[in-house]
Motif scaffolding. Sequence first.
Motif, mmCIF file in Angstrom:
data_model
loop_
_atom_site.group_PDB
_atom_site.id
_atom_site.type_symbol
_atom_site.label_atom_id
_atom_site.label_comp_id
_atom_site.label_asym_id
_atom_site.label_seq_id
_atom_site.Cartn_x
_atom_site.Cartn_y
_atom_site.Cartn_z
ATOM 1 N N LEU A 287 0.822 -1.200 0.000
ATOM 2 C CA LEU A 287 0.000 0.000 0.000
ATOM 3 C C LEU A 287 0.858 1.251 0.000
ATOM 4 O O LEU A 287 0.542 2.241 -0.679
ATOM 5 C CB LEU A 287 -0.938 0.002 1.209
ATOM 6 N N ALA A 288 1.932 1.211 0.760
ATOM 7 C CA ALA A 288 2.830 2.363 0.807
ATOM 8 C C ALA A 288 3.435 2.626 -0.563
ATOM 9 O O ALA A 288 3.573 3.770 -1.005
ATOM 10 C CB ALA A 288 3.929 2.144 1.838
ATOM 11 N N GLN A 289 3.783 1.502 -1.231
ATOM 12 C CA GLN A 289 4.337 1.651 -2.571
ATOM 13 C C GLN A 289 3.299 2.203 -3.533
ATOM 14 O O GLN A 289 3.596 3.033 -4.386
ATOM 15 C CB GLN A 289 4.866 0.312 -3.072
ATOM 16 N N ASP A 290 2.019 1.737 -3.392
ATOM 17 C CA ASP A 290 0.966 2.230 -4.255
ATOM 18 C C ASP A 290 0.742 3.716 -4.066
ATOM 19 O O ASP A 290 0.410 4.436 -4.993
ATOM 20 C CB ASP A 290 -0.339 1.467 -3.992
ATOM 21 N N GLU A 291 0.905 4.183 -2.818
ATOM 22 C CA GLU A 291 0.708 5.594 -2.542
ATOM 23 C C GLU A 291 1.778 6.437 -3.223
ATOM 24 O O GLU A 291 1.588 7.623 -3.466
ATOM 25 C CB GLU A 291 0.723 5.847 -1.035
ATOM 26 N N LEU A 292 2.941 5.821 -3.490
ATOM 27 C CA LEU A 292 4.033 6.543 -4.152
ATOM 28 C C LEU A 292 4.096 6.202 -5.636
ATOM 29 O O LEU A 292 5.135 6.315 -6.273
ATOM 30 C CB LEU A 292 5.369 6.205 -3.484
ATOM 31 N N TYR A 293 2.971 5.804 -6.210
ATOM 32 C CA TYR A 293 2.916 5.387 -7.603
ATOM 33 C C TYR A 293 2.044 6.371 -8.389
ATOM 34 O O TYR A 293 0.953 6.737 -7.945
ATOM 35 C CB TYR A 293 2.326 3.984 -7.717
ATOM 36 N N CYS A 294 2.546 6.808 -9.547
ATOM 37 C CA CYS A 294 1.796 7.709 -10.433
ATOM 38 C C CYS A 294 1.186 6.867 -11.549
ATOM 39 O O CYS A 294 1.910 6.304 -12.370
ATOM 40 C CB CYS A 294 2.708 8.795 -11.017
ATOM 41 N N VAL A 295 -0.139 6.788 -11.553
ATOM 42 C CA VAL A 295 -0.827 5.971 -12.550
ATOM 43 C C VAL A 295 -0.652 6.565 -13.944
ATOM 44 O O VAL A 295 -0.404 5.847 -14.915
ATOM 45 C CB VAL A 295 -2.332 5.872 -12.207
ATOM 46 N N ALA A 296 -0.776 7.881 -14.058
ATOM 47 C CA ALA A 296 -0.729 8.522 -15.373
ATOM 48 C C ALA A 296 0.613 8.334 -16.046
ATOM 49 O O ALA A 296 0.696 8.165 -17.259
ATOM 50 C CB ALA A 296 -1.043 10.008 -15.237
ATOM 51 N N CYS A 297 1.692 8.349 -15.250
ATOM 52 C CA CYS A 297 3.039 8.252 -15.818
ATOM 53 C C CYS A 297 3.648 6.863 -15.655
ATOM 54 O O CYS A 297 4.763 6.625 -16.142
ATOM 55 C CB CYS A 297 3.956 9.297 -15.171
ATOM 56 N N ASP A 298 2.930 5.953 -14.931
ATOM 57 C CA ASP A 298 3.422 4.590 -14.712
ATOM 58 C C ASP A 298 4.818 4.606 -14.108
ATOM 59 O O ASP A 298 5.765 4.019 -14.625
ATOM 60 C CB ASP A 298 3.419 3.812 -16.044
ATOM 61 N N LYS A 299 4.917 5.268 -12.933
ATOM 62 C CA LYS A 299 6.225 5.458 -12.336
ATOM 63 C C LYS A 299 6.112 5.448 -10.809
ATOM 64 O O LYS A 299 5.171 6.017 -10.241
ATOM 65 C CB LYS A 299 6.806 6.797 -12.815
ATOM 66 N N PHE A 300 7.072 4.773 -10.127
ATOM 67 C CA PHE A 300 7.139 4.736 -8.671
ATOM 68 C C PHE A 300 8.122 5.791 -8.180
ATOM 69 O O PHE A 300 9.088 6.141 -8.869
ATOM 70 C CB PHE A 300 7.583 3.353 -8.185
ATOM 71 N N PHE A 301 7.885 6.260 -6.928
ATOM 72 C CA PHE A 301 8.755 7.258 -6.332
ATOM 73 C C PHE A 301 9.216 6.794 -4.958
ATOM 74 O O PHE A 301 8.511 6.042 -4.271
ATOM 75 C CB PHE A 301 8.031 8.606 -6.229
ATOM 76 N N LYS A 302 10.374 7.239 -4.553
ATOM 77 C CA LYS A 302 10.977 6.787 -3.310
ATOM 78 C C LYS A 302 10.387 7.473 -2.090
ATOM 79 O O LYS A 302 10.473 6.943 -0.973
ATOM 80 C CB LYS A 302 12.490 7.022 -3.351
ATOM 81 N N SER A 303 9.823 8.674 -2.272
ATOM 82 C CA SER A 303 9.280 9.405 -1.128
ATOM 83 C C SER A 303 8.050 10.193 -1.546
ATOM 84 O O SER A 303 7.810 10.425 -2.734
ATOM 85 C CB SER A 303 10.335 10.363 -0.558
ATOM 86 N N ALA A 304 7.281 10.600 -0.530
ATOM 87 C CA ALA A 304 6.083 11.386 -0.794
ATOM 88 C C ALA A 304 6.429 12.743 -1.392
ATOM 89 O O ALA A 304 5.706 13.278 -2.234
ATOM 90 C CB ALA A 304 5.284 11.560 0.503
ATOM 91 N N ASN A 305 7.553 13.314 -0.960
ATOM 92 C CA ASN A 305 7.981 14.604 -1.494
ATOM 93 C C ASN A 305 8.303 14.506 -2.979
ATOM 94 O O ASN A 305 7.976 15.395 -3.776
ATOM 95 C CB ASN A 305 9.196 15.123 -0.742
ATOM 96 N N ALA A 306 8.949 13.410 -3.349
ATOM 97 C CA ALA A 306 9.284 13.218 -4.755
ATOM 98 C C ALA A 306 8.021 13.103 -5.600
ATOM 99 O O ALA A 306 7.924 13.662 -6.694
ATOM 100 C CB ALA A 306 10.160 11.986 -4.930
ATOM 101 N N LEU A 307 7.040 12.374 -5.056
ATOM 102 C CA LEU A 307 5.775 12.233 -5.768
ATOM 103 C C LEU A 307 5.053 13.574 -5.870
ATOM 104 O O LEU A 307 4.492 13.916 -6.917
ATOM 105 C CB LEU A 307 4.892 11.203 -5.062
ATOM 106 N N ALA A 308 5.079 14.339 -4.781
ATOM 107 C CA ALA A 308 4.405 15.636 -4.779
ATOM 108 C C ALA A 308 5.026 16.587 -5.800
ATOM 109 O O ALA A 308 4.320 17.298 -6.526
ATOM 110 C CB ALA A 308 4.461 16.256 -3.380
ATOM 111 N N ASN A 309 6.351 16.587 -5.863
ATOM 112 C CA ASN A 309 7.028 17.439 -6.856
ATOM 113 C C ASN A 309 6.699 16.983 -8.276
ATOM 114 O O ASN A 309 6.506 17.801 -9.178
ATOM 115 C CB ASN A 309 8.537 17.404 -6.637
ATOM 116 N N HIS A 310 6.642 15.681 -8.439
ATOM 117 C CA HIS A 310 6.318 15.140 -9.763
ATOM 118 C C HIS A 310 4.913 15.547 -10.206
ATOM 119 O O HIS A 310 4.692 15.898 -11.370
ATOM 120 C CB HIS A 310 6.438 13.615 -9.744
#
Length: 354
Positions: A287-310
Motif C-alpha cells: 500500500l505504501a508503494q501504491d501511494e508513491l505510484y503515479c498511474v498517469a506516468c506509470d512510475k514509482f517514487f521513493k518518497s512522498a515529497n518526490a511524488l508531490a514534486n512530480h
Amino acid sequence: MRCLYDVLNVTNDADDTQLKKAYRQAALQWHPDKNQERQQEAEVRFKEIQNAYEILSDKHERAWYDSHRAQILRADGNYQAGGGGFSSDEAAPPEDLSLYQYFSSSCYNSYNDDPKGFYTVYREVFEGLSKHESEAAERTGKKGPSPASFGLSDSPWSEVSAFYRYWLQFVSDREFGWADVHNLASAPNRKVRRLMEEDNKKRRRGARREFQENVRSLVEFVRKRDRRVAAWQQQEELNKQQRLAAEAQRKEEERLQRIQRAREYEDAAWVDAGATDEDSHDEELVLAQDELYCVACDKFFKSANALANHEKSKKHLERAEALRDAMQEEEDALSPIAESDAENEALADTTLWL
C-alpha cells in the motif's frame, strides 16, 4: 525572343486576374488540337504562351524579368541551345555571360537527354560555366570545390542535390577585366591613376555581382522545372505522411496502455478494500508503494515529497489530463449499457412484485 507581355497581349502592369484571363484566351486560340492545319506553328506558340504565363504569374520570376527585360530581349539567337561556343576573351564580355536566353522554355524541347532536351541543354550550359570558372581559378591560383555537374535525367538525388547546393551559392573566380573603362597607362599622375583604378575595381565588382545573381537566378529557374526535384519532393512528402501516421499510431497505443493500467490499478484497489485484518500488516508495504505510484506516468517514487514534486510537473499534468479524458470517453461509452441494465433490473423487480 518576344517580350512576355506581348506574348500574352497584356500591359506591363497587368494584375494576376488579367494575366490569367489573357493566358486562357491565348492558350485556347493556339492550342495544337484546335490548329490541325498549322500544327507546328501552334505547338511553338502554345509553348511560348505557357512559358510567358509561368514566369509572369510567379512574383519573384516576374520581378527578375522586369529588371532584366532589356538584356533578355537583346539576347542573340545564336546563343540558343546548340548555338555554339564560349569565349574567354576578357577584352569584351564573354559570350557565356549572356544567360538570358536560358530563362525560357523555348531553349529546350522535352524533359529528356536528347540533344535539345531539358537535361542536355542545361548540362551544357553549366559545363561551359564550370570550364571557364576552373580556368579562372587556375590563373588566379585560387583553390576551391570543383563545380558540380547538372547530371542526366536519371541521376541519383545525391548528385542532383550536390549540383543545387553548389550553384545556389555560386561565387565566380573570374577577373571581369572587360568591365574596366579606364586605361591606367594613360593616367597623367599617380592620383589620377589611383582614381582610375578604384573606378575600374568598382565596375568589376558590379559586373561580378550581376553575373553571380544571374547564375543563381538561372539555377532557381531550372530547379523549379526540374522533374528530378519534383519527384524527390513528392517522395519526401510521402515519407513525412508515413512518419506522422506511425507517430499517431504509437500515441494511440500508449493511450490504450494507460487506460489498461488505470483499470488494473482500480481493480487492485477493490481487492485491497476487501482484505482481512490479518492481511493488513503484510500489505502495508504494498500500500505504501501504491501511494508513491503515479498511474498517469506509470512510475514509482521513493518518497512522498518526490511524488508531490512530480505531480506539479507540466509533463505529469498533461498525461493526467489525457488519462482523465480517456477514462471519461470509456465511461461515456459504457453509460448507455449501464442505464439499460438498470432499467431491465427495475422492470424485473416490478414484474416479480406483481
